[in-house]
Structures are given as C-alpha cells and as structure tokens.
Design an enzyme around this catalytic site. Structure first.
Site, PDB file in Angstrom:
ATOM      1  N   GLY A 237     -10.909 -29.805 -32.297  1.00 47.56           N
ATOM      2  CA  GLY A 237     -12.007 -28.747 -31.514  1.00 47.56           C
ATOM      3  C   GLY A 237     -11.998 -28.942 -29.920  1.00 47.56           C
ATOM      4  O   GLY A 237     -12.885 -28.249 -29.481  1.00 47.56           O
ATOM      5  N   GLU A 271      -7.226 -34.505 -34.673  1.00 49.20           N
ATOM      6  CA  GLU A 271      -6.540 -33.173 -34.903  1.00 49.20           C
ATOM      7  C   GLU A 271      -6.638 -32.134 -34.095  1.00 49.20           C
ATOM      8  O   GLU A 271      -6.973 -31.046 -34.229  1.00 49.20           O
ATOM      9  CB  GLU A 271      -7.229 -32.552 -36.415  1.00 49.20           C
ATOM     10  CG  GLU A 271      -6.943 -33.577 -37.487  1.00 49.20           C
ATOM     11  CD  GLU A 271      -7.934 -33.233 -38.832  1.00 49.20           C
ATOM     12  OE1 GLU A 271      -8.616 -32.020 -38.622  1.00 49.20           O
ATOM     13  OE2 GLU A 271      -8.104 -33.858 -39.905  1.00 49.20           O
ATOM     14  N   PRO A 272      -6.415 -32.424 -32.996  1.00 49.01           N
ATOM     15  CA  PRO A 272      -6.225 -31.298 -31.732  1.00 49.01           C
ATOM     16  C   PRO A 272      -5.382 -30.212 -32.062  1.00 49.01           C
ATOM     17  O   PRO A 272      -4.005 -30.581 -32.218  1.00 49.01           O
ATOM     18  CB  PRO A 272      -6.066 -32.007 -30.452  1.00 49.01           C
ATOM     19  CG  PRO A 272      -5.181 -33.304 -30.962  1.00 49.01           C
ATOM     20  CD  PRO A 272      -5.645 -33.713 -32.407  1.00 49.01           C
ATOM     21  N   TYR A 314     -12.998 -12.573 -31.361  1.00 45.74           N
ATOM     22  CA  TYR A 314     -14.041 -13.807 -31.016  1.00 45.74           C
ATOM     23  C   TYR A 314     -14.639 -13.112 -29.615  1.00 45.74           C
ATOM     24  O   TYR A 314     -15.365 -13.755 -28.897  1.00 45.74           O
ATOM     25  CB  TYR A 314     -13.437 -15.108 -30.858  1.00 45.74           C
ATOM     26  CG  TYR A 314     -12.701 -15.531 -31.807  1.00 45.74           C
ATOM     27  CD1 TYR A 314     -13.080 -15.776 -33.095  1.00 45.74           C
ATOM     28  CD2 TYR A 314     -11.266 -16.136 -31.562  1.00 45.74           C
ATOM     29  CE1 TYR A 314     -12.406 -16.333 -34.123  1.00 45.74           C
ATOM     30  CE2 TYR A 314     -10.538 -16.622 -32.481  1.00 45.74           C
ATOM     31  CZ  TYR A 314     -11.181 -16.829 -33.960  1.00 45.74           C
ATOM     32  OH  TYR A 314     -10.343 -17.411 -34.797  1.00 45.74           O
ATOM     33  N   CYS A 340      -4.371   1.708 -32.669  1.00 49.97           N
ATOM     34  CA  CYS A 340      -5.547   2.886 -33.201  1.00 49.97           C
ATOM     35  C   CYS A 340      -6.752   2.128 -33.359  1.00 49.97           C
ATOM     36  O   CYS A 340      -7.124   2.100 -34.865  1.00 49.97           O
ATOM     37  CB  CYS A 340      -4.949   3.574 -33.936  1.00 49.97           C
ATOM     38  SG  CYS A 340      -3.437   4.545 -33.654  1.00 49.97           S
ATOM     39  N   TYR A 369      -3.425 -20.197 -31.017  1.00 48.96           N
ATOM     40  CA  TYR A 369      -4.063 -18.925 -31.649  1.00 48.96           C
ATOM     41  C   TYR A 369      -3.683 -17.673 -31.174  1.00 48.96           C
ATOM     42  O   TYR A 369      -4.364 -16.583 -31.206  1.00 48.96           O
ATOM     43  CB  TYR A 369      -5.575 -19.354 -31.692  1.00 48.96           C
ATOM     44  CG  TYR A 369      -6.051 -20.564 -32.251  1.00 48.96           C
ATOM     45  CD1 TYR A 369      -5.958 -20.983 -33.642  1.00 48.96           C
ATOM     46  CD2 TYR A 369      -6.407 -21.439 -31.659  1.00 48.96           C
ATOM     47  CE1 TYR A 369      -6.118 -22.112 -34.570  1.00 48.96           C
ATOM     48  CE2 TYR A 369      -6.690 -22.770 -32.229  1.00 48.96           C
ATOM     49  CZ  TYR A 369      -6.628 -23.010 -33.466  1.00 48.96           C
ATOM     50  OH  TYR A 369      -6.819 -24.264 -33.959  1.00 48.96           O
TER      51      TYR A 369
HETATM   52  C1  LIG Z   1      -8.538 -25.544 -36.731  1.00 48.68           C
HETATM   53  C2  LIG Z   1      -8.645 -27.103 -37.217  1.00 48.68           C
HETATM   54  C3  LIG Z   1      -8.298 -27.899 -36.174  1.00 48.68           C
HETATM   55  C4  LIG Z   1      -7.669 -27.604 -34.894  1.00 48.68           C
HETATM   56  O1  LIG Z   1      -9.020 -27.234 -34.072  1.00 48.68           O
HETATM   57  P1  LIG Z   1      -8.647 -26.908 -32.372  1.00 48.68           P
HETATM   58  O2  LIG Z   1      -9.963 -26.106 -32.022  1.00 48.68           O
HETATM   59  O3  LIG Z   1      -7.531 -26.061 -32.152  1.00 48.68           O
HETATM   60  O4  LIG Z   1      -8.362 -28.337 -31.802  1.00 48.68           O
HETATM   61  C5  LIG Z   1      -8.289 -29.314 -36.818  1.00 48.68           C
HETATM   62  N1  LIG Z   1      -8.804 -29.664 -37.840  1.00 48.68           N
HETATM   63  C6  LIG Z   1      -8.954 -28.646 -38.860  1.00 48.68           C
HETATM   64  C7  LIG Z   1      -9.340 -29.001 -40.366  1.00 48.68           C
HETATM   65  C8  LIG Z   1      -8.911 -27.412 -38.415  1.00 48.68           C
HETATM   66  O5  LIG Z   1      -9.237 -26.468 -39.291  1.00 48.68           O
END
Ligand SMILES: *Cc1c(COP(=O)(O)O)cnc(C)c1O
Length: 410
Positions: A237, A271-272, A314, A340, A369
């Site tokens: 995140g 988890e980036p 978004y 379209c 993404y």
């Molecule tokens: C999407 C997601 C991430 C990565 O999010 P980023 O905003 O790209 O860092 C990490 N963990 C989980 C569970 C996710 O769904």
C-alpha cells in the site's frame, strides 16, 4: 531513469523513440535498474530488523519483472493459483510466498500446500476450516496468518481502500481472538503470523503506524493466551508520486516503525506492489488524430483503456509527456483512446503541448496495475512489454496478434 535530454525522452540509456520505432505502439517500457533501486531502498530501510519483502505479484506479474525482484531477494505475495504458478516459474522460494485473497479455492489451497509456502493469509473463519480439512486430507499442517480488518482508514480512493469494516477483506477486529482460538484448536493448522493490508496508494505514515500498533497489541494479547506469533505482516500500500502527492519513503516509514519494534522477537513482512514497480514503467502511444468538439480538443491515441484501465477505473492521474518535444504551444486537451466507451481516456482538461499526428506520447508511472490489468476489450491485442537495462533492451512479452484473440474459442 526516465529523462528528457535535448527534447528526447530516454529510458536509462536508450531513446524511447528508437524502441517504439522498432516494436511499434502501444508499448510498455520498463526500467530494470529502477526496479532494483526501489527494492534496495525498501530492503535497506528495514535492514535494522528481521524482515521479508513479498512483492505483490498482481501489480505486474510479468515473469522477467518478477524474476528481477526475486534475484534481489524478494519473496512474493500471491492472490490466486495462477499467481502461484507464475511465482514458481519466476523461481521464488516457496518459503518466501504468502497467499492472500478472500476466495481461495480448495484446488488453490492444495497447490500451495504441496509447495510448502510460508503462509496463507486467512480471511474468514469458513476459509480457516476448509483449509484445515484440505491440509488434513494431505497429511499436512497449513501455516497461517489471520488477516485482520482493523477498521483503519487509509485515506485513499474508495476503490482501493481495504481496511475498513465495510470492505470485504480480512476478519473484523471483533472476531480476531475467536479466529485464533479456532485456529489453535484445528489440528492441521499452524499459526505463524498476523497480517493486514489496509489499502493502496497510501501517502502518509500515520495509517501504517496505527496499523503496526494495532497488530502488536494483538500479538501481546495472543501471547497471554499462549498463542505465539512469529511474523507480523503489514501488507502493501505504500504510495508513489503520480501528480503532486508526497508519499513517505521506506526510510521514513522505517523511522516511524523503529520505536515500536524495540525488543520484539518477530519477523516483519511487507507486501509492496506499486512502490516496487509503479515508477518503473511508461506506456508509449502514438497520436492518431486530433479534433475539436465544442470547447474540447481531443487527442486520439492508439492506446486505450484496455491497455491501461486506471484512469477509467479510479479516475487515476498519469502524467503525459511528449517522447520528442517540439516545444510547441500548450493547450488544454483530452487524451482519449479508440475504444467505444466515454470512460476510455487518459487525461481530461490537461495542459499539454499540442502533438502532431504520429507523434509519440509517454504515459508515465504505469509500471504497476498497467499491463497487469489490461484486456482484449474491443478485440484489441495486448501491447508488447520491453525491459531496458542501461543501453540494452529486450522484449519480455511479445505483442499479441489476432490469432491470440481467438485461439481459445471453439
Ligand atoms: C494489492 C495488494 C498488495 C499490494 O498493494 P500495493 O498498493 O500495490 O502495494 C499487497 N497485499 C495485498 C493483500 C493486496 O491485495
């Protein structure tokens, strides 16, 4: 790694124009050096504490990109059986793979159990019980972390916030204790960690610190009940700068974390996704036509929402720059694709140098993404992906052709 020199845009040591001429447009171009730099920045920032960075494969699941990060020491965060397949192909050590997602199927559980992954991030009590029975049938113990829904507002776009009670993710904080008690009672479940992921494109440290404190509280409470947590996973995140955001650096995040981690016997997991790859890619597109309509000036390009869905999905902002500037006059324009749908746009009322027909534009910060969310909508073959390192470059996914559009149909 993306610089304009004498009006020409470069990726590392190569002219974007040269690569686009060679492979055509639309085209995703990535800087490998930037990816490695991003990873090292994150890794170094947390070197003071035992940690593992699990790259969120869904941000960009291209095998070469995944492999690049794996070679730097990354683990991976997967969300499907398909991503497990990709992660293994890219050579990730299963002991560095965590499996997230609210809807894991039994088949996906079996595949991941067979490979002995680091942990399943469990998102409901029912999932926990199914996982236990799947593991039992295999004579295995499933390593788990409970994904907490901490009801924390990450202050991000409503489509990418995930840590509020009304979001579908995780187990609500009210039921966390019950979930761990249940996990403890299940013979084929082995409690390893605690996890949360509160949203994407977060641009301040505060939500992360709140989250860390919340999770540490659970760790302490659980310890009192005799439940030992070995890893604490704060999810992904961390935001990047698309427009004028000022997200914290991993260094700033780590500074904010340090006081809370003193004396803790834990491994920290991250988890980036976006942070590692977002600023490593551009989408190169060619101007097809220009036209005026009422007060609007439209620039119609050969890329579309099927190539890059973020603006349509978004309302996301992506900077757009000329690949070879002519220092022409600037004007407010809408940059749109050929699909379209009125939602098929890349910029609205954006002040840009008016391009000419066949000029190239670069849509920036599309490494995360971007291609990963692409589709064949309107029967448009997906674009090629090219990876640059220094003065060298190579195709890491060939452009799709018309046969690719129909090859699965019978
Ligand atoms: C999407 C997601 C991430 C990565 O999010 P980023 O905003 O790209 O860092 C990490 N963990 C989980 C569970 C996710 O769904």
């Amino acid at each position: 790694m993306f610089k304009t020199i004498k009006n020409s845009l470069y990726v590392e040591g190569v002219k974007v124009e040269e690569i686009a001429e060679k492979f055509g447009t639309p085209l995703y171009l990535y800087s490998q050096t930037q990816m490695i730099e991003n990873f090292k920045k994150f890794d170094l920032a947390f070197s003071f504490f035992p940690h593992l960075i699990c790259y969120a494969l869904k941000a960009n699941s291209n095998l070469t990109i995944a492999k690049t990060l794996r070679q730097e020491g990354a683990g991976s965060d997967i969300v499907s059986g398909g991503e497990l397949y990709r992660a293994l192909l890219a050579g990730f050590n299963p002991k560095k793979i965590v499996f997230s997602g609210v809807g894991k199927t039994k088949d996906e559980m079996r595949a991941a159990l067979k490979k002995n992954i680091l942990a399943f991030n469990v998102e409901s009590l029912e999932e926990l019980k199914v996982l236990n029975s799947v593991a039992k049938a295999m004579g295995k113990k499933a390593p788990i972390a409970i994904r907490v829904n901490p009801d924390v507002d990450a202050g991000t776009h409503r489509h990418i916030t995930t840590g509020k009670a009304e979001n579908k993710f995780g187990i609500h904080k009210k039921f966390i204790f019950e979930a761990y008690k249940t996990a403890q009672s299940l013979k084929n479940i082995s409690i390893q960690g605690i996890q949360a992921h509160i949203g994407s494109q977060i641009t301040s440290t505060a939500p992360f610190v709140t989250l860390l404190k919340t999770l540490l509280n659970y760790v302490d409470e659980l310890a009192k009940a005799g439940i030992k947590i070995s890893h604490l996973d704060v999810g992904g995140g961390l935001g990047i700068c698309y427009d004028n955001e000022n997200p914290p650096s991993p260094q700033e995040l780590s500074k904010a974390f340090i006081p809370h981690l003193k004396g803790r016997n834990l491994t920290l997991l991250f988890e980036p996704g976006r942070f590692l790859v977002g600023n490593t890619g551009i989408l190169v597109t060619k101007v097809l036509y220009r036209k005026k309509s009422g007060t609007k000036t439209f620039i119609i390009v050969d890329a579309a929402m099927n190539d890059l869905a973020r603006p349509a999905l978004y309302d996301a902002y992506h900077e757009i720059v000329p690949v070879a500037s002519k220092n022409g006059t600037k004007k407010k324009v809408d940059v749109v694709g050929p699909i379209c749908e009125s939602g098929d746009y890349f910029a609205r009322n954006r002040t840009l140098e008016i391009p000419e027909q066949n000029d190239l534009l670069a849509i920036k910060n599309t490494g995360a993404y971007g291609f990963a969310m692409s589709s064949q909508y309107n029967s448009r073959p997906r674009s090629a992906e090219v990876l640059v390192k220094g003065k060298k470059y190579s195709v890491i996914r060939r452009r799709e052709n018309f046969l690719d559009l129909v090859c699965h149909e019978q």
